[in-house]
Design a protein around this motif. Structure first.
Motif, mmCIF file in Angstrom:
data_model
loop_
_atom_site.group_PDB
_atom_site.id
_atom_site.type_symbol
_atom_site.label_atom_id
_atom_site.label_comp_id
_atom_site.label_asym_id
_atom_site.label_seq_id
_atom_site.Cartn_x
_atom_site.Cartn_y
_atom_site.Cartn_z
ATOM 1 N N GLN A 1 -19.951 6.426 17.237
ATOM 2 C CA GLN A 1 -19.163 7.661 17.119
ATOM 3 C C GLN A 1 -18.068 7.502 16.061
ATOM 4 N N HIS A 2 -17.421 6.336 16.069
ATOM 5 C CA HIS A 2 -16.396 6.070 15.065
ATOM 6 C C HIS A 2 -17.015 6.013 13.662
ATOM 7 N N LEU B 1 -16.269 8.261 10.304
ATOM 8 C CA LEU B 1 -15.955 7.649 9.015
ATOM 9 C C LEU B 1 -16.953 8.075 7.939
ATOM 10 N N GLU B 2 -18.193 8.326 8.349
ATOM 11 C CA GLU B 2 -19.185 8.819 7.399
ATOM 12 C C GLU B 2 -18.839 10.246 6.964
ATOM 13 N N GLU B 3 -18.388 11.053 7.915
ATOM 14 C CA GLU B 3 -18.023 12.438 7.601
ATOM 15 C C GLU B 3 -16.835 12.496 6.640
ATOM 16 N N GLN C 1 -16.421 10.323 4.416
ATOM 17 C CA GLN C 1 -16.956 9.652 3.218
ATOM 18 C C GLN C 1 -16.349 8.282 2.974
ATOM 19 N N ASP C 2 -15.954 7.619 4.069
ATOM 20 C CA ASP C 2 -15.417 6.264 3.958
ATOM 21 C C ASP C 2 -16.500 5.199 4.115
ATOM 22 N N VAL C 3 -17.606 5.555 4.771
ATOM 23 C CA VAL C 3 -18.702 4.607 4.957
ATOM 24 C C VAL C 3 -20.038 5.299 4.695
ATOM 25 N N VAL C 4 -21.034 4.483 4.382
ATOM 26 C CA VAL C 4 -22.412 4.960 4.235
ATOM 27 C C VAL C 4 -23.323 3.981 4.977
ATOM 28 N N PHE C 5 -24.533 4.416 5.270
ATOM 29 C CA PHE C 5 -25.459 3.521 5.957
ATOM 30 C C PHE C 5 -26.773 3.401 5.201
#
Length: 211
Positions: free
Chosen positions: A35-36, A40-42, A44-48
């Protein structure tokens, strides 16, 4: 430290990680960590990236984006101020003025090329706002009773401008030169003087002549 900050810190120091590994290190449930990570993806701090596993479903690895750098300590402002001081010590005020003039000329050349095929004051201001936003100024254009305002809600060179006001003088001159055939430009609000934003008033020549 918030859980999201801890996750960012882990990804910064350890590189790509799975939600399961993060959950294990932080003593949280995998579902909670996901969830966290989704938040963070929303932002734009992280990608997978999903990678094939030897068996079963692909494994999802999470990594930081360049935008995530804003969450970490950044000393570039200190370095900027130190460099300005060093230029003044080594080359004097004249050397610093040459540096500012060179920056102004380089920016003028870049902006002039972008405006070369743009017709009309409003279209030129929209292009300028885009160029400035790309540089971090968060610029917008507003119109009030035939007068335009180029608004900059952030100053990415604030540390340099505070140390040397000629940077700000240079930026005003830049806009005045770029738009000299179309309008009169003045600065009405100034971040360095405590305002929330920098606001440039742009009066079309026909409007300026009638006042």
């Amino acid at each position: 430290m918030k859980t999201s900050d801890k996750i960012l810190q882990m990804l910064k120091t350890q590189g790509e990680l799975t939600a399961k590994v993060i959950a294990c290190e932080l003593g949280l449930t995998t579902m909670g960590v996901r969830q966290h990570l989704q938040s963070l993806e929303e932002s734009q701090d992280v990608v997978f990236e999903d990678r094939k596993a030897t068996r079963g479903r692909p494994t999802r690895f999470w990594a930081l984006t360049p935008q995530s750098n804003s969450h970490f300590s950044d000393r570039h402002e200190d370095l900027t101020v130190q460099l300005i001081d060093s230029v003044k010590v080594v080359f004097g005020d004249g050397g610093l003025e040459q540096l500012i003039s060179h920056r102004e000329q380089a920016t003028y050349t870049l902006y002039s090329q972008a405006l070369a095929n743009v017709d009309g004051l409003e279209a030129k201001l929209d292009m300028l706002a885009k160029l400035r936003t790309d540089e971090g100024y968060m610029a917008t254009v507003e119109q009030q009773q035939g007068v335009y305002f180029l608004l900059e809600n952030h100053c990415p060179i604030c540390a340099a401008a505070t140390k040397c006001l000629n940077f700000c003088r240079s930026e005003l001159q830049l806009f005045q030169t770029l738009l000299q055939d179309d309008a009169i430009v003045s600065r009405e609000e100034h971040i360095i003087e405590g305002a929330r934003r920098c606001a440039y008033k742009v009066v079309p020549h026909r409007q300026g002549n009638s006042q």
